[in-house]
Write an enzyme that holds these catalytic residues in place. Sequence first.
Site, PDB file in Angstrom:
ATOM      1  N   ILE A 135      21.718 -12.510 -20.543  1.00  0.00           N
ATOM      2  CA  ILE A 135      22.128 -13.636 -21.379  1.00  0.00           C
ATOM      3  C   ILE A 135      23.402 -14.290 -20.850  1.00  0.00           C
ATOM      4  O   ILE A 135      24.316 -13.614 -20.368  1.00  0.00           O
ATOM      5  CB  ILE A 135      22.316 -13.171 -22.842  1.00  0.00           C
ATOM      6  CG1 ILE A 135      22.515 -14.358 -23.768  1.00  0.00           C
ATOM      7  CG2 ILE A 135      23.471 -12.188 -22.940  1.00  0.00           C
ATOM      8  CD1 ILE A 135      22.518 -13.964 -25.243  1.00  0.00           C
ATOM      9  N   GLY A 157      18.582  -9.246 -21.141  1.00  0.00           N
ATOM     10  CA  GLY A 157      17.389 -10.047 -21.392  1.00  0.00           C
ATOM     11  C   GLY A 157      16.350  -9.937 -20.293  1.00  0.00           C
ATOM     12  O   GLY A 157      15.168 -10.179 -20.537  1.00  0.00           O
ATOM     13  N   ASP A 209      14.022  -7.292 -21.367  1.00  0.00           N
ATOM     14  CA  ASP A 209      13.142  -7.855 -22.394  1.00  0.00           C
ATOM     15  C   ASP A 209      12.011  -8.641 -21.741  1.00  0.00           C
ATOM     16  O   ASP A 209      10.850  -8.543 -22.152  1.00  0.00           O
ATOM     17  CB  ASP A 209      13.932  -8.796 -23.317  1.00  0.00           C
ATOM     18  CG  ASP A 209      14.997  -8.080 -24.129  1.00  0.00           C
ATOM     19  OD1 ASP A 209      14.643  -7.186 -24.900  1.00  0.00           O
ATOM     20  OD2 ASP A 209      16.184  -8.439 -23.985  1.00  0.00           O
ATOM     21  N   GLU A 220      22.855  -4.316 -23.993  1.00  0.00           N
ATOM     22  CA  GLU A 220      23.264  -4.869 -25.285  1.00  0.00           C
ATOM     23  C   GLU A 220      24.310  -4.033 -26.026  1.00  0.00           C
ATOM     24  O   GLU A 220      25.217  -4.593 -26.655  1.00  0.00           O
ATOM     25  CB  GLU A 220      22.034  -5.084 -26.170  1.00  0.00           C
ATOM     26  CG  GLU A 220      21.221  -6.319 -25.832  1.00  0.00           C
ATOM     27  CD  GLU A 220      20.282  -6.132 -24.635  1.00  0.00           C
ATOM     28  OE1 GLU A 220      19.529  -7.064 -24.309  1.00  0.00           O
ATOM     29  OE2 GLU A 220      20.315  -5.039 -24.020  1.00  0.00           O
ATOM     30  N   ASP A 273      17.480  -7.161 -29.327  1.00  0.00           N
ATOM     31  CA  ASP A 273      16.677  -7.672 -30.440  1.00  0.00           C
ATOM     32  C   ASP A 273      15.569  -8.634 -30.045  1.00  0.00           C
ATOM     33  O   ASP A 273      14.984  -9.292 -30.905  1.00  0.00           O
ATOM     34  CB  ASP A 273      17.582  -8.346 -31.482  1.00  0.00           C
ATOM     35  CG  ASP A 273      18.449  -9.458 -30.908  1.00  0.00           C
ATOM     36  OD1 ASP A 273      18.299  -9.772 -29.707  1.00  0.00           O
ATOM     37  OD2 ASP A 273      19.277 -10.013 -31.656  1.00  0.00           O
TER      38      ASP A 273
END
Length: 310
Positions: A100, A156, A159, A179, A187
């Site tokens: 991110i 991310g 993810d 994170e 999340d």
Amino acid sequence: MLSVFVRSALTKYRRSWLPGQAVVRAMSSSGGAVSPYTTLAISHPAESVTHVELHRPEKRNAMNKAFWSEMVDCFNEIAVDPGCRVVVVSGAGKVFTAGIDLMDMASDVLMPEGDDTARIAWNMKRVIAKYQETFSVIEKCPKPVVVAVHGACVGGGVDLITACDIRLCTQDAWFQIKEVDIGLAADVGTLQRLPKVIGSRSLVNELALTARKMFADEAKSSGLVSRVFADKEAMIAAALEMADEIAVRSPVAVQGTKVNLIYSRDHSVAEGLDYMATWNMSMLQTQDVMKSAQASMEKKSPRSITFSKL
């Protein structure tokens, strides 16, 4: 012969690529179409293969506000593109992604709108759900997605890759669920998908709770990736070769296989079998079955068959 084809496609792809530019269905700046994306570069290195490249190399492909919406637009378009049968995802520059872009995303994450706690919470939930869709859209896309990771794959990035179907990496790749180091629980998909990718709950817990790095050899032995390559060039060549092997087969069979693999992952064996029977009661009524069976009996390769677009 196939490797020769892929090397040729890769060479053609390199020649068509202009360093530092994200050229997506675009013509020269003197006229013509303009790329709709600022964080992604889209190309078609081989027939029926779409290459999606994270393209902010100067920012280590950090995920800014534009990225989160552009990925959704991109994969929604790919999902209904009859000319695409398989997708390869990679990153431009020295790393796959640094995760991110905290500076760019701070306003959404740290300053949600709302007149009171309840309204702030509702708005925050909407923001998180929007970000979750950025990677869920990859999983929902019926076209198989092969992701090729080199260098860092942080936050991310994990993810993203856990929403893909096949994961490859280079020997210098490393993965980190970052994170907890910035004060939050992941999340947008890692905590939900990684346990089903790796299988070891203990290892998933360790990685998520300590934010330690996982390097290529451990990623391979744990099942996060299926193959490891010496360098990015070899990995991209292998990813394109794999994509071509998928693309030459029946799109009805390939896309049906992906849909049912994901359904079965999230349901019981009995439910998966019932869904499969319902699926194939219509999908078996395709010319692709007869074409493929005939080619097999005649000892011909699937690439000798012409399948209709889907």
